[in-house]
Scaffold this motif. Structure first.
Motif, short mmCIF file in Angstrom:
data_model
loop_
_atom_site.label_atom_id
_atom_site.label_comp_id
_atom_site.label_asym_id
_atom_site.label_seq_id
_atom_site.Cartn_x
_atom_site.Cartn_y
_atom_site.Cartn_z
N UNK A 1 0.82 -1.22 0.00
CA UNK A 1 0.00 0.00 0.00
C UNK A 1 0.84 1.25 0.00
N UNK A 2 0.39 2.27 -0.72
CA UNK A 2 1.05 3.57 -0.75
C UNK A 2 0.02 4.63 -0.37
N UNK A 3 -0.12 4.80 0.92
CA UNK A 3 -1.12 5.73 1.42
C UNK A 3 -0.61 7.17 1.32
N UNK A 4 -1.54 8.10 1.40
CA UNK A 4 -1.18 9.52 1.29
C UNK A 4 -0.09 9.89 2.28
N UNK A 5 0.92 10.59 1.78
CA UNK A 5 2.01 11.08 2.62
C UNK A 5 1.59 12.37 3.31
N UNK A 6 2.40 12.81 4.28
CA UNK A 6 2.04 13.99 5.07
C UNK A 6 1.87 15.24 4.20
#
Length: 337
Positions: A52-57
């Protein structure tokens, strides 16, 4: 932290759809990972689809800034289980530091509350919804697949001690499982200042048989409450879809979320963004629109806002749950419930 001024010419008007509904409430998922195995959501546990590549800060900061400029006043951080992210406290600060956001909330299974409630409060979190589907530890384990009832309850006490302005307990109504828990829940909120919310079970793509076996109409609970002297409370501007009730003899309140009730969608005021950056106009009905390509730089904000406005014109008047059409939502963890 101060967010930079908007660059370029931006449509500053509040998000509104073609039916006149205004949207000032965003449910922002930050992960679809969950460590519980609730029978109505992830009965086989979380199964990742690749890495998974979830939204970064920085993407979250740009997302919050854009929504804040088009009238969003409340953001609820959701998952999966949002506190599984190691940078969860940083996410809370990003939302809380935006001057346009008045309310920072989250929904959690509560397993990390005991240790971190004060830390999250200090970061700017003010409202918490904790999923507690039964006050019977054995039934809690049967529904969630985790023997963490005592841990979750200690977490709720820690949240009360930390000073959160509103704590809500979410319980999904399940015929044949927790439907006999109502007296126990009522006894709890008689002397405890929390909001108890009963959520009517919704059918998802993976749960047709489960839905047929365990669906319980929220209207039945509403009629019972009214017969016992509970009074309907008028909603505030940032309330979700719950019908709330209070009683002079109780410190707590009760809310009912009844997606199968008539005109449930008429007061819709929320949008959803998934943990991978897709805008969902409804929990059901559609695939979502990717926003991530416009979350990379603050200079993209004007284009992002224009995309949001254009998509609101596509929002349907209602969901189609009554016809058994659940859309593409396989389980509620996939886009934050």
């Amino acid at each position: 932290m101060r967010l930079p001024p908007t660059l370029g010419k931006v449509n500053m008007s509040q998000l509104q759809d073609s039916f006149g509904r205004r949207f000032h409430y965003l449910r922002m998922s930050v992960t679809d990972v969950c460590n519980f195995k609730c029978t109505y959501c992830l009965p086989d546990g979380y199964k990742p689809d690749g890495k998974p590549k979830f939204l970064a800060l920085n993407e979250i900061e740009n997302l919050v800034a854009a929504f804040g400029e088009v009238g969003t006043q409340k953001i609820r951080i959701t998952g999966g289980e949002p506190t599984l992210r190691k940078d969860f406290t940083d996410i809370v600060r990003i939302v809380a530091d935006n001057d346009n956001i008045n309310t920072v909330a989250m929904t959690t299974n509560g397993y990390r509350l005991e240790k971190h409630a004060k830390e999250w409060y200090d970061a700017g979190l003010r409202r918490i919804n904790v999923s507690v589907d039964s006050l019977d530890p054995k039934m809690f384990y049967q529904i969630t697949g985790e023997n963490k009832f005592d841990e979750v309850m200690r977490g709720i006490d820690a949240a009360l001690d930390a000073g959160f302005e509103r704590i809500k307990i979410n319980a999904v109504l399940l015929k044949g499982l927790n439907d006999k828990d109502l007296p126990r829940f009522l006894h709890w909120i008689k002397s405890t200042p929390i909001d108890l919310r009963f959520i009517e079970l919704m059918e998802t793509g993976l749960g047709h048989d489960y839905f047929n076996a365990h669906h319980l109409a929220g209207l039945d609970i509403k009629l019972k409450l009214e017969s016992e002297g509970w009074l309907y409370d008028l909603p505030s501007v940032d309330d979700g879809p719950a019908q709330n009730f209070s009683h002079p003899d109780y410190q707590g309140r009760i809310g009912l979320i009844m997606p199968y009730a008539k005109n449930f969608c008429a007061s819709c005021n929320r949008l959803r963004v998934s943990a991978k950056g897709k805008l969902h106009l409804c929990l059901f009905t559609e695939n979502g629109l990717d926003l991530r390509d416009l979350l990379q730089h603050e200079s993209q904000r004007a284009e992002l806002i224009e995309r949001l406005h254009s998509q609101l014109a596509q929002k349907e008047e209602t969901h189609y749950l009554h016809q058994g059409i659940t859309g593409v939502t396989k389980h509620l963890a996939s886009i934050g419930g």
